[in-house]
Write an enzyme that holds these catalytic residues in place. Structure first.
Site, PDB file in Angstrom:
ATOM      1  N   ASP A  56      -4.983   0.842  10.034  1.00  9.79           N
ATOM      2  CA  ASP A  56      -3.981  -0.221  10.144  1.00  9.79           C
ATOM      3  C   ASP A  56      -4.494  -1.407  10.966  1.00  9.79           C
ATOM      4  O   ASP A  56      -5.273  -1.226  11.903  1.00  9.79           O
ATOM      5  CB  ASP A  56      -2.729   0.369  10.810  1.00  9.79           C
ATOM      6  CG  ASP A  56      -1.531  -0.557  10.701  1.00  9.79           C
ATOM      7  OD1 ASP A  56      -1.538  -1.439   9.817  1.00  9.79           O
ATOM      8  OD2 ASP A  56      -0.604  -0.413  11.507  1.00  9.79           O
ATOM      9  N   ASN A 103       2.694   0.259  -0.758  1.00  7.85           N
ATOM     10  CA  ASN A 103       1.864  -0.952  -0.667  1.00  7.85           C
ATOM     11  C   ASN A 103       1.893  -1.813  -1.938  1.00  7.85           C
ATOM     12  O   ASN A 103       1.490  -2.980  -1.902  1.00  7.85           O
ATOM     13  CB  ASN A 103       0.416  -0.611  -0.310  1.00  7.85           C
ATOM     14  CG  ASN A 103       0.208  -0.194   1.133  1.00  7.85           C
ATOM     15  OD1 ASN A 103      -0.699   0.550   1.464  1.00  7.85           O
ATOM     16  ND2 ASN A 103       1.077  -0.671   2.034  1.00  7.85           N
TER      17      ASN A 103
HETATM   18  C1  FPP Z   1      -3.163  -1.574   6.513  1.00  6.52           C
HETATM   19  O1  FPP Z   1      -3.336  -2.751   7.286  1.00  6.52           O
HETATM   20  C2  FPP Z   1      -4.305  -1.435   5.599  1.00  6.52           C
HETATM   21  C3  FPP Z   1      -4.216  -1.322   4.257  1.00  6.52           C
HETATM   22  C4  FPP Z   1      -2.931  -1.310   3.508  1.00  6.52           C
HETATM   23  C5  FPP Z   1      -5.442  -1.232   3.433  1.00  6.52           C
HETATM   24  C6  FPP Z   1      -6.492  -0.318   3.986  1.00  6.52           C
HETATM   25  C7  FPP Z   1      -7.714  -0.466   3.173  1.00  6.52           C
HETATM   26  C8  FPP Z   1      -8.954  -0.564   3.683  1.00  6.52           C
HETATM   27  C9  FPP Z   1      -9.287  -0.477   5.114  1.00  6.52           C
HETATM   28  C10 FPP Z   1     -10.096  -0.689   2.731  1.00  6.52           C
HETATM   29  C11 FPP Z   1     -10.723   0.668   2.609  1.00  6.52           C
HETATM   30  C12 FPP Z   1     -11.518   0.767   1.426  1.00  6.52           C
HETATM   31  C13 FPP Z   1     -11.742   1.930   0.772  1.00  6.52           C
HETATM   32  C14 FPP Z   1     -12.649   1.949  -0.376  1.00  6.52           C
HETATM   33  C15 FPP Z   1     -11.103   3.206   1.133  1.00  6.52           C
HETATM   34  P1  FPP Z   1      -2.270  -3.931   7.121  1.00  6.52           P
HETATM   35  O2  FPP Z   1      -2.677  -4.782   5.986  1.00  6.52           O
HETATM   36  O3  FPP Z   1      -0.897  -3.334   7.000  1.00  6.52           O
HETATM   37  O4  FPP Z   1      -2.446  -4.668   8.480  1.00  6.52           O
HETATM   38  P2  FPP Z   1      -1.299  -5.399   9.314  1.00  6.52           P
HETATM   39  O5  FPP Z   1      -0.327  -4.323   9.748  1.00  6.52           O
HETATM   40  O6  FPP Z   1      -2.052  -5.976  10.461  1.00  6.52           O
HETATM   41  O7  FPP Z   1      -0.682  -6.425   8.420  1.00  6.52           O
END
Ligand code: FPP
Length: 248
Positions: free
Chosen positions: A28, A76
């Site tokens: 996250d 998501n």
């Molecule tokens: C949550 O952070 C993250 C995600 C929904 C995506 C996670 C994906 C990756 C780290 C890429 C990994 C790649 C592979 C191939 C497994 P957020 O977007 O909710 O962050 P925020 O809370 O700061 O908005």
């Protein structure tokens, strides 16, 4: 860093580190990382993907047996289409390139979640990665994609009830172990430790059944900034916990 139990001057006895067998990570903070830098959210996901690669390799190197990362939840899809598209592109390029890197580490790649919502390309890549890695003998890496724990439990209940109906199971066979055996993580130990970077105190529909006795470590680092030393810190915190599983 005191990962393997040596004090600074090597003279004081430090209890040996108890390593978790199975670690879960809620990756996250990508969006906030990008926002802080005035970048689009997709830049945060790209940086998060690099961290994912680094931490996965590190877990394998230090002898973790199972690692489950939360990459994309059933919720998501509600994000703006542009962000969903960039995440799908990122997954695709990682499945094409980066995951083949894990061959050297003999990592077994599995996807947990409902694959049916992804494009045919992506689904095929997921299946190829699972097939080509299934006979390796290293760490099992579960990538949770279109994963939601409530959805997983509903799916298990439906499959159990279908198997009772068609005579494969009787109602008396239904117990906690059987429910576990109908989840995506069937045959794997429950997570010992779940790490959530970015300072949020939430489970967000991740491994609800499996985390009944899991230790949680919340860290105040955004996922793209997460370093091996942060994992070491989480492991040290975990190692100091007294797990009682409801006993005394
Ligand atoms: C949550 O952070 C993250 C995600 C929904 C995506 C996670 C994906 C990756 C780290 C890429 C990994 C790649 C592979 C191939 C497994 P957020 O977007 O909710 O962050 P925020 O809370 O700061 O908005």
């Amino acid at each position: 860093m005191a990962l393997f139990g040596k004090s600074k001057n090597n003279s004081v006895d430090v209890p040996p580190l108890v390593l978790p067998v199975h670690i879960g990570i809620i990756m996250d903070g990508n969006g906030r990382w990008a926002k802080k830098r005035g970048l689009p959210r997709k830049a945060g996901h790209s940086a998060g993907a690099k961290t994912f690669r680094k931490i996965t390799r590190y877990c394998s190197d230090i002898g973790i047996k199972y690692l489950t990362v939360y990459a994309f939840s059933t919720e998501n899809w509600k994000r703006p289409q542009d962000e969903v598209n960039s995440l799908m592109n990122l997954f695709k390029s990682y499945l094409e390139e980066a995951l083949s890197d894990f061959k050297d580490d003999s990592i077994v790649v599995r996807f947990i979640g409902d694959k049916s919502h992804f494009s045919e390309d992506l689904r095929n890549l997921m299946i190829e990665n699972e097939e080509s890695s299934k006979d390796r003998d290293g760490m099992v890496l579960n990538i949770a994609m279109n994963y939601g724990s409530r959805d997983e439990i509903v799916r298990a209940v439906k499959n159990i009830s279908a198997d009772v109906k068609n005579g494969i199971l009787s109602e008396d066979d239904i117990n906690e172990q059987l429910v576990s055996d109908y989840l995506y993580t069937a045959g794997q130990p429950d997570p010992d430790l779940i790490i959530r970077p970015s300072g949020e105190y939430r489970i967000s529909n991740f491994l609800l059944w499996q985390s009944a006795y899991t230790e949680f470590v919340i860290m105040n680092k955004l996922w793209p900034d997460f370093e091996k030393s942060d994992l070491d810190e989480a492991l040290n915190i975990y190692s100091g916990r007294n797990r009682r599983y409801g006993g005394v």
